[in-house]
Design an enzyme around this catalytic site. Structure first.
Site, PDB file in Angstrom:
ATOM      1  N   ASP A 204       0.815  -1.217   0.000  1.00  0.00           N
ATOM      2  CA  ASP A 204       0.000   0.000   0.000  1.00  0.00           C
ATOM      3  C   ASP A 204       0.847   1.265   0.000  1.00  0.00           C
ATOM      4  O   ASP A 204       2.054   1.234   0.267  1.00  0.00           O
ATOM      5  CB  ASP A 204      -0.894   0.014   1.247  1.00  0.00           C
ATOM      6  CG  ASP A 204      -2.220  -0.691   1.021  1.00  0.00           C
ATOM      7  OD1 ASP A 204      -2.499  -1.064  -0.133  1.00  0.00           O
ATOM      8  OD2 ASP A 204      -2.972  -0.874   1.991  1.00  0.00           O
TER       9      ASP A 204
ATOM     10  N   LYS B 139      -3.648   3.233  -2.489  1.00  0.00           N
ATOM     11  CA  LYS B 139      -4.867   4.019  -2.647  1.00  0.00           C
ATOM     12  C   LYS B 139      -4.716   5.268  -1.789  1.00  0.00           C
ATOM     13  O   LYS B 139      -4.519   5.175  -0.581  1.00  0.00           O
ATOM     14  CB  LYS B 139      -6.100   3.225  -2.192  1.00  0.00           C
ATOM     15  CG  LYS B 139      -6.384   2.006  -3.039  1.00  0.00           C
ATOM     16  CD  LYS B 139      -7.514   1.172  -2.457  1.00  0.00           C
ATOM     17  CE  LYS B 139      -8.862   1.862  -2.580  1.00  0.00           C
ATOM     18  NZ  LYS B 139      -9.295   2.041  -3.962  1.00  0.00           N
TER      19      LYS B 139
ATOM     20  N   MET C 293      -7.602   9.563   8.831  1.00  0.00           N
ATOM     21  CA  MET C 293      -8.100  10.148   7.569  1.00  0.00           C
ATOM     22  C   MET C 293      -9.086  11.286   7.828  1.00  0.00           C
ATOM     23  O   MET C 293     -10.132  11.382   7.183  1.00  0.00           O
ATOM     24  CB  MET C 293      -8.743   9.052   6.709  1.00  0.00           C
ATOM     25  CG  MET C 293      -7.771   7.951   6.321  1.00  0.00           C
ATOM     26  SD  MET C 293      -8.542   6.499   5.573  1.00  0.00           S
ATOM     27  CE  MET C 293      -9.236   5.689   7.029  1.00  0.00           C
TER      28      MET C 293
END
Length: 285
Positions: A52, A74, A189
């Site tokens: 990732d 991502k 996030m």
């Protein structure tokens, strides 16, 4: 890694990575030293490593010679592979008889979509192993000198994501309940919607003066930490030029950084043994 190191790993009787298997492993918040032995064992045996965006590339140096290294990162707002395509790629590699290490930042089961990928593997009858990692909401805060829990401040901590599958502030979160019920809130996030989230928390009863800690690039050499307040968090983060990846912590535990900033102490910072001003410097028992 030396031959002696490989022998030491073998002496631990760690599992053999069989062909056709997928190991879903957490790489921790960034610092390669926070890898688990199981993750390191997987790196040393894997034929294919699918990693990732939040995996520090220095960790890939532990891969065995000749391993295929496949980036599947991502990142919000940037061109990224679709989750379904990543999962199908894992299946294709495994069905080709490869030992597949799916390496994810932090812990694969903490806002890491590890569950989604494992369920897809289960549906395809591909055997898999889960290797937990140190999640950024704990390890990243620790590198900033902020504990997720401390008995003088909280007996509860809430971990939540700052955006949902649509990229918006999660509507499924009961923000009033979180604001009222959790002394410490750790958010992943959350940078993009920090102003909106702060407004929801203050609307739910949190003080605009409540301490907030923002940790960017946690545990890495370029780690940056901002101490602010809930009312000023979004404005101060923007002024400081902070960008994701970041962990945001809300609560009095942030005040403990004055006494627990061990990285700062390495650079000469004098730590306060009584950061909460409780009139005590240590406890036993």
């Amino acid at each position: 890694m030396t031959h002696a190191s490989d022998e030491a790993l073998k002496a631990l009787n760690l599992p053999v990575f069989e062909p056709g298997w997928v190991w879903l492993a957490g790489a921790g918040p960034g610092d390669a030293g926070l890898l688990t032995l199981h993750a390191l064992n997987g790196l040393r045996q894997a034929d294919v490593i699918v990693y990732d965006a939040l995996v520090d590339t220095s960790i890939l140096a532990f891969a065995k010679e000749g391993a295929t290294v496949d980036y599947a990162g991502k990142r919000g707002g940037k061109p990224s592979p679709k989750q379904r395509d990543i999962s199908l790629k894992l299946i294709d590699y495994a069905r080709a008889g490869k030992r597949v290490l799916r390496l994810k930042g932090g812990d694969p089961f903490v806002f890491g979509r590890g569950g989604e990928e494992a369920l897809t593997l289960a549906g395809a009858h591909v055997p898999f192993r889960i290797i937990p990692g140190i999640t950024a909401g704990i390890g990243g805060l620790a590198y900033a000198g902020i504990p997720a829990t401390h008995r003088d401040t909280n007996q509860t901590v809430t971990f939540l994501t700052g955006h949902d599958q649509t990229g918006l502030t999660p509507s499924a979160v009961n923000w009033d309940a979180v604001a009222k019920g959790s002394p410490v809130i750790v958010m992943y996030m959350a940078m993009k919607h920090l102003e909106t989230i702060a407004a929801k928390l203050t609307s739910g009863g949190r003080s605009v003066d409540e301490p907030v800690g923002i940790v960017c690039n946690a545990s890495l050499e370029n780690q940056a930490v901002l101490e602010t307040t809930l009312g000023r968090a979004a404005e101060d983060a923007k002024a400081a030029g902070l960008e994701p990846p970041a962990v945001v912590c809300v609560g009095d535990v942030v005040r403990l950084r004055a006494g627990l900033d061990w990285l700062g102490a390495l650079s000469g910072k004098v730590l306060d043994p009584d950061p909460l001003k409780l009139g005590k410097s240590s406890e036993t028992g």
